[in-house]
Every structure is written in structure tokens, then in C-alpha cells.
Design a protein around this motif. Structure first.
Motif, PDB file in Angstrom:
ATOM      1  N   VAL A 233      46.703  38.753  39.069  1.00 11.53           N
ATOM      2  CA  VAL A 233      45.964  39.458  39.839  1.00 11.53           C
ATOM      3  C   VAL A 233      45.554  38.395  40.824  1.00 11.53           C
ATOM      4  O   VAL A 233      45.249  38.178  42.023  1.00 11.53           O
ATOM      5  CB  VAL A 233      44.844  40.216  39.186  1.00 11.53           C
ATOM      6  N   THR A 234      45.078  37.218  40.055  1.00  9.90           N
ATOM      7  CA  THR A 234      44.590  36.064  40.834  1.00  9.90           C
ATOM      8  C   THR A 234      45.730  35.431  41.859  1.00  9.90           C
ATOM      9  O   THR A 234      45.231  34.917  42.836  1.00  9.90           O
ATOM     10  CB  THR A 234      44.167  35.030  39.593  1.00  9.90           C
ATOM     11  N   MET A 235      46.940  35.165  41.313  1.00 10.45           N
ATOM     12  CA  MET A 235      47.861  34.912  42.260  1.00 10.45           C
ATOM     13  C   MET A 235      48.211  35.629  43.127  1.00 10.45           C
ATOM     14  O   MET A 235      48.072  35.282  44.764  1.00 10.45           O
ATOM     15  CB  MET A 235      49.075  34.545  41.276  1.00 10.45           C
TER      16      MET A 235
ATOM     17  N   LYS B 156      47.814  36.171  49.012  1.00  9.37           N
ATOM     18  CA  LYS B 156      47.395  36.866  50.306  1.00  9.37           C
ATOM     19  C   LYS B 156      46.264  36.245  51.196  1.00  9.37           C
ATOM     20  O   LYS B 156      46.067  36.055  52.469  1.00  9.37           O
ATOM     21  CB  LYS B 156      46.724  38.185  49.790  1.00  9.37           C
ATOM     22  N   GLN B 157      45.256  35.546  50.376  1.00  6.43           N
ATOM     23  CA  GLN B 157      44.251  34.796  50.978  1.00  6.43           C
ATOM     24  C   GLN B 157      44.552  33.760  52.085  1.00  6.43           C
ATOM     25  O   GLN B 157      43.844  33.404  52.982  1.00  6.43           O
ATOM     26  CB  GLN B 157      42.985  34.363  49.837  1.00  6.43           C
ATOM     27  N   TYR B 158      45.727  32.851  51.434  1.00  7.78           N
ATOM     28  CA  TYR B 158      46.139  31.606  52.207  1.00  7.78           C
ATOM     29  C   TYR B 158      47.538  31.870  52.515  1.00  7.78           C
ATOM     30  O   TYR B 158      48.109  30.914  52.970  1.00  7.78           O
ATOM     31  CB  TYR B 158      46.110  30.467  51.048  1.00  7.78           C
TER      32      TYR B 158
END
Length: 396
Positions: free
Chosen positions: A366-368, A373-375
Motif C-alpha cells: 500500500v505504501t509503495m 502515484k505521489q511521485y
């Protein structure tokens, strides 16, 4: 065919030179030495070749049955790939993964998730390395070193509220393989009984994981007997008893009111006793250990892993066992309200650790996903193999 001829030849040579079956010896190297010492050089060569083909015999049918999808030029997203597709055939393998195929919620799959490390003397063991990414892409992956050992130490440390508060937690944080202060090196030194190299660090690793997953002294003695055949039975028993005392600790039983009264009559002023002392008290008084103590509420004390085992058993014996991280519950069929609390206890302890490892996998994925997506990282998740995650990344 060649394989059939090889097996027939091996069978004949093993009878000719009185060689025991391969599972009767503790290792392939020992078997080769045994055959060479009896003058059976040809048998040793056949045994080596046969062992080298074992990996391929085990994986051949699974490799050939993989789900392969051939890609057309219209399926490809970059001009580089379209150009490559005109020159050669491109395709992908879709692993047939069952995401939660076990009680611990770990994924199951017949080939990629069961692959062993590459060995030069094992034909076909390198098949993972044959899979390559498309031109312009690369695989990016990582695994967690000693993940389940680290998780088990965290669970033990949670009883004191600080990571590294227990001996096991400290070894997980600060122990170094180079100076022999990590858990596996300490166990190897202890089992070697002052004979350096008698038990290797790799062998000690097997002892440690077996113990953490609930195996008892019987299995440990059998393992030590197999890898150190020069030790006597007394030496094996003393070595294993010492290892369990220093790691798991002594099992302590809480005395009942009757037990406390009988203990006071014999000059013992404590509320709990080690299991062997409870047995001695039972022999002195004529009562049973069940009358003198509550054997179903035992705890461990005096060992480097005592806190971990106490916390794991506490979770496993609870009414609704769940992981301490994401509160994932065990299957209802193994909950203590359905079965006895002591029934399949080792399996439930194993479940706590392995299911917690799945919690960490879910957290990481989930973190990956958020990070990529964020970067705007041009990649995607490809495959997870227990404590290893692999991603497919576009080279810019």
C-alpha cells in the motif's frame, strides 16, 4: 531415454557397492565420500549426476505448464517495444498465484514462490534468472532480511514498550554477524560446545527457526544428531538442554493454593516453580502436578526469548487470536472458543508470526502504491515472494 538409463544404472551401482539410499545419509557430500571410501568411484559420479538433475526433475513439468501470453504489436505501449516485436516474439508469463492460499494468508504458487537459490551443481535451478524484463524496463526488488525473526523480537519487546528491551530484540537490532553477536552465531557457538566450527551458522539458523515455530527438544536432538554424528547421546542431550535453557528459558508453573501450602511445608517460599521442580514436589507429596499447579497457565523465564514466547502464547491462547499489527484474525475453526486452548498451539503460534509478516507485506504494498502515484514513478507491482517484492520499472 537418458534419464531412465541413469536411474537404472544408479540402482544397479547402489546394490553393487552396498550404498544406502540418498535419504539415509545426512548430506549429498557425505554420500559421495562414503562411496569413494569403498572404492565406488563410478557410483559416486552417478550419485553426483543424479543429484544434479534432481532440481530439473522437480521443476520441469511446472515450468512447461506456465500460463504464457503472446503479445501482439498493438498490445505494446512504446515504439521501442513495437519495433522489437517485429523482430522477435514477445510474451509474458502470468504466475497463477492464489493471494491468500494458506491459513496465514500467505500467497501460494507452484513454481515462482517455491524456487530455491541458484546452485552451480543443480541443473535448472537458475530458471528465475532466465526471465527478463522488456527492453526499456528493469526489475527492481528487495527482500527483508530475517523478517520473521525481527517480527518475533518486536512482539516480545512489546511487553516492555521499547524495541531492543529484550535480549532477542537487542540481538535483532545490534547483533553483528562479523563479531559473532547475532542470534545465529551465538546459537552456533553454544551448540559447538567449545569446538569451533562443529555447528555452522547456517545449521544454527535452522535450529533457531524451528524453535521459534514451536518445535521441541526432540526435533532439536534429531537435527543435532544428523549434523554432528561424532557427538554421543549424552553430549547431544546436554547441548540441546543448555540451548533451550538459555534461549526459551525454563517453563514456570503457577502454583495452586494447595501447591503453595505444600511448598511452604517443604520450605519453598515462591508462587511458581519450574516444571521439573513441580514434578519433584508431586513425588514428595503424593499429589499430581495438576493438583499442585495450573499447567495451562505456564510462562517462560530466564531465557533470551522468554518474553517473546510468553507474548506469542498469550496471543495464541486468547479467545480471538489476531495479529498485533493489523488485527487480522485467525480462521474461526482454530479459535480457542471452538477448540481447546492447548490444541494446535504450535500452529497458532506459527500463525501469529507468519500472519504478522503478511501484515507487513500489505503495509509495504500500500505504501509503495502511494509512493509511486505521489511521485509519478513509472512502475508497477509484478510479484511478491513472501518477504520479497518485485516491481517492473520503466527506464527513462
Amino acid at each position: 531415454d537418458f534419464l531412465h538409463l541413469l536411474l537404472v544404472t544408479m540402482h544397479w551401482l547402489m546394490k553393487q557397492y552396498n550404498i544406502p539410499g540418498r535419504f539415509a545419509l545426512s548430506s549429498h557430500d557425505e554420500a559421495v565420500v562414503s562411496t569413494q571410501s569403498t572404492g565406488g568411484w563410478e557410483a559416486a559420479q552417478v550419485l553426483t549426476v543424479g543429484t544434479g538433475l534432481t532440481s530439473w526433475r522437480n521443476t520441469r513439468s511446472r515450468i512447461l505448464s506456465q500460463f504464457v501470453v503472446d503479445l501482439q504489436e498493438s498490445d505494446l505501449v512504446t515504439q521501442q517495444l513495437r519495433t522489437r516485436a517485429r523482430q522477435e516474439k514477445l510474451g509474458v508469463i502470468l504466475p497463477q498465484v492464489v493471494p491468500a492460499g494458506t491459513i496465514t494468508r500467505r500467497a501460494t504458487e507452484t513454481l515462482w514462490l517455491t524456487a530455491s537459490n541458484v546452485r552451480a551443481d543443480r541443473v535448472g535451478s537458475e530458471f528465475k534468472g532466465v526471465v527478463t524484463p522488456f527492453p526499456g524496463y528493469c526489475f527492481v526488488g528487495a527482500d527483508v532480511d530475517s523478517q520473521e525473526l525481527w517480527i518475533a523480537s518486536l512482539i516480545g519487546d512489546s511487553m516492555f514498550g521499547e524495541h531492543g528491551a529484550t535480549p532477542l530484540g537487542w540481538m535483532a537490532l545490534q547483533g553483528q554477524k562479523s563479531d559473532g553477536t547475532d542470534m545465529h552465531s551465538k546459537t552456533a557457538a553454544e551448540l559447538s560446545q567449545g569446538k569451533p566450527g562443529l555447528v555452522s551458522r547456517d545449521m544454527a539458523k535452522a535450529f533457531n527457526y524451528a524453535r521459534i515455530y514451536g518445535s521441541g527438544k526432540g526435533l532439536a536432538r534429531n537435527m543435532l544428531r544428523d549434523c554432528c554424528q561424532e557427538l554421543s547421546e549424552d553430549e547431544i542431550k546436554q547441548s540441546i538442554d543448555k540451548m533451550f535453557a538459555s534461549t526459551k528459558g525454563k517453563e514456570m508453573y503457577q502454583l495452586t493454593n494447595l501447591g503453595k501450602k505444600q511448598a511452604l511445608l517443604h520450605g519453598i517460599h515462591v508462587g511458581e516453580l519450574p516444571s521439573e521442580d513441580v514434578s519433584n514436589l508431586a513425588n514428595l507429596t503424593g499429589y499430581t502436578i495438576y493438583q499442585l499447579s495450573n499447567v495451562r497457565q505456564s510462562r517462560y523465564a530466564g531465557g533470551s526469548e522468554s518474553a517473546m514466547f510468553n507474548r506469542l502464547e498469550e496471543i495464541a491462547r486468547s479467545e480471538q487470536p489476531s495479529t498485533p499489527f493489523l488485527k487480522s484474525r485467525i480462521t474461526r475453526s482454530l479459535e480457542p472458543r471452538v477448540i481447546q486452548k492447548s490444541y494446535q498451539l504450535n500452529s497458532r503460534i506459527n500463525w501469529v508470526v507468519q500472519s504478522s509478516a503478511v501484515d507487513f507485506l500489505h503495509l509495504l504494498l500500500v505504501t509503495m502504491h502511494w509512493l509511486m502515484k505521489q511521485y509519478n514513478i513509472p512502475g508497477r507491482f509484478a510479484l511478491s515472494i513472501h518477504d520479497e517484492e518485485d516491481f517492473l520499472h520503466l527506464l527513462l
